[in-house]
Design an enzyme around this catalytic site. Structure first.
Site, PDB file in Angstrom:
ATOM      1  N   LYS A   9      13.915   4.565  -1.540  1.00 10.47           N
ATOM      2  CA  LYS A   9      12.997   4.100  -2.579  1.00 10.47           C
ATOM      3  C   LYS A   9      12.959   5.109  -3.737  1.00 10.47           C
ATOM      4  O   LYS A   9      13.467   6.230  -3.601  1.00 10.47           O
ATOM      5  CB  LYS A   9      11.607   3.903  -1.961  1.00 10.47           C
ATOM      6  CG  LYS A   9      11.568   2.805  -0.881  1.00 10.47           C
ATOM      7  CD  LYS A   9      10.177   2.708  -0.246  1.00 10.47           C
ATOM      8  CE  LYS A   9      10.111   1.626   0.813  1.00 10.47           C
ATOM      9  NZ  LYS A   9       8.787   1.596   1.493  1.00 10.47           N
ATOM     10  N   ASN A 151       6.743   6.276   1.135  1.00 15.52           N
ATOM     11  CA  ASN A 151       7.321   6.734   2.405  1.00 15.52           C
ATOM     12  C   ASN A 151       8.846   6.800   2.344  1.00 15.52           C
ATOM     13  O   ASN A 151       9.511   6.721   3.370  1.00 15.52           O
ATOM     14  CB  ASN A 151       6.833   5.863   3.561  1.00 15.52           C
ATOM     15  CG  ASN A 151       7.124   4.387   3.338  1.00 15.52           C
ATOM     16  OD1 ASN A 151       7.849   4.032   2.425  1.00 15.52           O
ATOM     17  ND2 ASN A 151       6.581   3.538   4.188  1.00 15.52           N
ATOM     18  N   HIS A 154      13.198   2.355   3.126  1.00 14.88           N
ATOM     19  CA  HIS A 154      13.063   1.084   3.840  1.00 14.88           C
ATOM     20  C   HIS A 154      14.182   1.002   4.865  1.00 14.88           C
ATOM     21  O   HIS A 154      15.319   1.385   4.565  1.00 14.88           O
ATOM     22  CB  HIS A 154      13.199  -0.114   2.886  1.00 14.88           C
ATOM     23  CG  HIS A 154      13.438  -1.390   3.638  1.00 14.88           C
ATOM     24  ND1 HIS A 154      12.408  -2.133   4.173  1.00 14.88           N
ATOM     25  CD2 HIS A 154      14.588  -2.003   4.001  1.00 14.88           C
ATOM     26  CE1 HIS A 154      12.929  -3.161   4.829  1.00 14.88           C
ATOM     27  NE2 HIS A 154      14.245  -3.109   4.751  1.00 14.88           N
TER      28      HIS A 154
END
Ligand code: IDP
Ligand code: MG
Length: 194
Positions: A9, A151, A154
């Site tokens: 990300k 986070n 993915h």
């Protein structure tokens, strides 16, 4: 052999963690079969996160469980409204800057990659995992700022999810079939026995 989709990300790219994260997948012995830096379109991210009942319930239940464990009231009652809102934020986030897309192949690649990635909330991810070692975000902080949890990564949650996600990012021509030394060292029954 099983394949799984990974996206790094915008927070992973911006923090200079592309090499570190890909290195972890290489070291465990997974084979990279596709890799690219992408400025994602709305349509790509929209297709990637399929707004299924299962996905919305998963997002809702994981978040609510965290709030319950902290003895805090979860301020949302409806998994459809919650899931849709989380997806809206994710689409904006993933479109906002370049991301890295890759496909990894290997024995039980989907659960193996999920194990290396760790739990959705970085603050709860085990040490040794990518999210646990390299990020610190929480549900409380991200929801307080009305944005997706940062986070880093993915990874497909199931084989079906991987089958849905891989064609969103890669054409058949971009998925490479080639021999890697690990095909012998890790998978060839006769390696060193002759
Ligand atoms: P996963 O990435 O661990 O598979 P999912 O439940 O599929 O987690 O959620 C997709 C992504 O949506 C997460 O990685 C995270 O960035 C974001 N997200 C999920 N739930 C929440 C939430 O309650 N608040 C903010 N962001 C969330
Ligand atoms: Mg998921």
């Amino acid at each position: 052999m099983e394949q799984t989709l990974v996206l790094l990300k915008p927070d992973a790219v911006q923090r200079g963690l592309i090499g570190e994260i890909i290195g972890r997948f290489e070291k465990v012995g997974l084979k990279l079969v596709a890799l690219k830096l992408v400025r994602a379109s709305h349509e790509e991210v929209d297709r990637h996160y399929a707004l299924t009942e299962e996905w919305m319930l998963g997002v809702y239940t994981k978040a609510k469980t965290k709030y319950d464990a902290r003895g805090e009231a979860f301020p949302f009652a409806d998994h459809v409204a919650y899931g849709s809102e989380i997806k809206r934020g994710l689409v904006e986030f993933l479109k906002s800057a370049p991301i890295v897309a890759m496909v990894l192949e290997g024995e039980q690649a989907v659960p193996l990659v999920r194990k290396l990635v760790g739990a959705t909330e970085p603050a709860s991810s085990a040490p040794g995992t990518i999210r646990g070692d390299l990020s610190l975000d929480t549900y409380a902080l991200s929801n307080g700022q009305s944005r997706p949890i940062r986070n880093l990564i993915h990874a497909s949650g199931t084989v079906d999810e991987a089958k849905h996600e891989i064609p969103v990012w890669f054409t058949d021509k971009e998925l490479h079939t080639y021999e890697h030394v690990n095909d012998r060292v890790q998978y060839d029954a006769k390696w060193f026995l002759s």
